[in-house]
Design an enzyme around this catalytic site. Sequence first.
Site, mmCIF file in Angstrom:
data_model
loop_
_atom_site.group_PDB
_atom_site.id
_atom_site.type_symbol
_atom_site.label_atom_id
_atom_site.label_comp_id
_atom_site.label_asym_id
_atom_site.label_seq_id
_atom_site.Cartn_x
_atom_site.Cartn_y
_atom_site.Cartn_z
ATOM 1 N N LYS A 1 30.009 13.252 -22.092
ATOM 2 C CA LYS A 1 30.985 13.894 -21.186
ATOM 3 C C LYS A 1 31.258 13.067 -19.935
ATOM 4 O O LYS A 1 32.348 13.117 -19.379
ATOM 5 C CB LYS A 1 30.502 15.293 -20.800
ATOM 6 C CG LYS A 1 30.635 16.293 -21.928
ATOM 7 C CD LYS A 1 30.412 17.705 -21.439
ATOM 8 C CE LYS A 1 30.768 18.732 -22.495
ATOM 9 N NZ LYS A 1 29.768 18.820 -23.589
ATOM 10 N N GLU B 1 36.184 24.003 -15.059
ATOM 11 C CA GLU B 1 35.555 25.206 -15.586
ATOM 12 C C GLU B 1 34.410 24.734 -16.454
ATOM 13 O O GLU B 1 34.432 23.613 -16.969
ATOM 14 C CB GLU B 1 36.555 26.041 -16.388
ATOM 15 C CG GLU B 1 36.630 25.728 -17.876
ATOM 16 C CD GLU B 1 37.378 24.438 -18.176
ATOM 17 O OE1 GLU B 1 38.281 24.081 -17.404
ATOM 18 O OE2 GLU B 1 37.043 23.805 -19.191
ATOM 19 N N SER C 1 25.967 12.526 -29.736
ATOM 20 C CA SER C 1 26.718 12.792 -28.503
ATOM 21 C C SER C 1 25.852 13.125 -27.290
ATOM 22 O O SER C 1 26.293 12.939 -26.156
ATOM 23 C CB SER C 1 27.727 13.913 -28.743
ATOM 24 O OG SER C 1 27.072 15.073 -29.238
HETATM 25 C C1 LIG Z 1 29.947 19.394 -24.798
HETATM 26 C C2 LIG Z 1 29.233 18.700 -25.870
HETATM 27 C C3 LIG Z 1 29.780 18.579 -27.169
HETATM 28 C C4 LIG Z 1 31.063 19.226 -27.595
HETATM 29 O O1 LIG Z 1 32.202 18.761 -26.957
HETATM 30 P P1 LIG Z 1 33.280 17.842 -27.671
HETATM 31 O O2 LIG Z 1 34.426 17.869 -26.740
HETATM 32 O O3 LIG Z 1 33.597 18.457 -28.994
HETATM 33 O O4 LIG Z 1 32.686 16.496 -27.822
HETATM 34 C C5 LIG Z 1 29.086 17.835 -28.114
HETATM 35 N N1 LIG Z 1 27.897 17.272 -27.826
HETATM 36 C C6 LIG Z 1 27.331 17.376 -26.605
HETATM 37 C C7 LIG Z 1 26.020 16.723 -26.361
HETATM 38 C C8 LIG Z 1 27.973 18.089 -25.594
HETATM 39 O O5 LIG Z 1 27.393 18.195 -24.386
#
Ligand SMILES: *Cc1c(COP(=O)(O)O)cnc(C)c1O
Length: 420
Positions: free
Chosen positions: A104, A126, A392
């Site tokens: 993010k 938000e 992610s």
């Molecule tokens: C917020 C988040 C997501 C989901 O958000 P996307 O916009 O779909 O990428 C996925 N993995 C992690 C670690 C997150 O914090």
Amino acid sequence: MENEQPYQEISQAPRLDWQVNGRGYYGDFGGAFIPEMLHPNVEELRNRYRSILEDSGFQEEFAGLLRDYVGRPSPLYEARRLSEKYGARIFLKREDLNHTGAHKINNTVGQILLARRLGKTRIIAETGAGQHGVATATVCALMNMECVVYMGAVDMARQAPNVARMEMLGAKVVPVQSGSRTLKDATNEAIRDWINHPLDTHYIIGSVVGPHPYPDLVARFQSVISREIRNQLEERTGQPNPDWLVACVGGGSNAAGTFYHYLDIPSVKLVGVEAAGKGIHSGASAASTVLGRPGIIHGSRTLLMQTPDGQITEPYSISAGLDYPGIGPLHAALFQSGRATYLQATDAEALEAAFELTRLEGIIPALEPAHALAKLKSLSFHPDEVVVVCLSGRGDKDLETYIRNLPEKLKTESKSPGKP
Ligand SMILES: *Cc1c(COP(=O)(O)O)cnc(C)c1O
């Protein structure tokens, strides 16, 4: 490194099929469905974002912060034990190693630099689980900008540590008491705030959702992920294209960043993984491509979970980041056209995959990418195929959930006698 200019490549990339059109549409999905009073803010952003992103001064500053502050490039790690188990060459794109622990931050760094060039001094956002709020509060501290984060009162109670983090970073967290007091109510409050502060405020949206140009803007900031994958794969395997890309999908930003430079290369198979919660049809899931119908959420037309009369259905997932009733319009178009495949993983499957990665590779993943890992067993690979999974985020934030759901064997071990 000195003359590295990531965005030059992006703006020149031959993306013909999947480029958003001038009206903000990916095929049937996207657009900007916003209240009249929001038009000036969104117009300004739409008119200026491309030229700001393509400016070489912007590119240099963004690349510098991604390198020195976020810690990019994130490693591409060849997971040998995981590879052995699933019968392919599996690489993990380590977004979990970024500053603040997830992808993010790529987007919030980009958007705060954009906000400064738009002459804004105040940031609003938000947040649901608080992850995007923390990433936003982080860059506001870095840039000495006022930061107001809207958060449902129910979510604030559930995510107290992230509220504390945001406050420590200097953000004002405003509890939202309307509706179900969760994410969509917080979004409404943020939009109201933006309408009331059209001149000095930029609204940082956290995924590839919202009115045009946000989905395109966020995808471009996150596209650093696939740009790095291309270079890293070329170095490691001798060719830049994998056979498979797998990423989890909440709103869809880490998946959009992972797919971005490969969208127009049909030999690269794209797989997005949504949350099936307690089961796709259990009434407690967030499987938007299966359950969704076209509708409007957060200012764009996309696939949306809704009742027959168009009320948004409350989504559910064990992972807060996937707990969203729609998907970004790019993903809706990729789904509809068949360019990407969307699979669903349940809470239980994600937990199992998280424990498996932890034991096989010594990496505790966040629950969101554990959904992507959970589907490796459903895909049939040739042994020499190259698979990249976007990891992610890291699992620190989910530790409590993991401890509550420890596999039986681990539970007994930790309860074994001999410990005080
Ligand atoms: C917020 C988040 C997501 C989901 O958000 P996307 O916009 O779909 O990428 C996925 N993995 C992690 C670690 C997150 O914090």
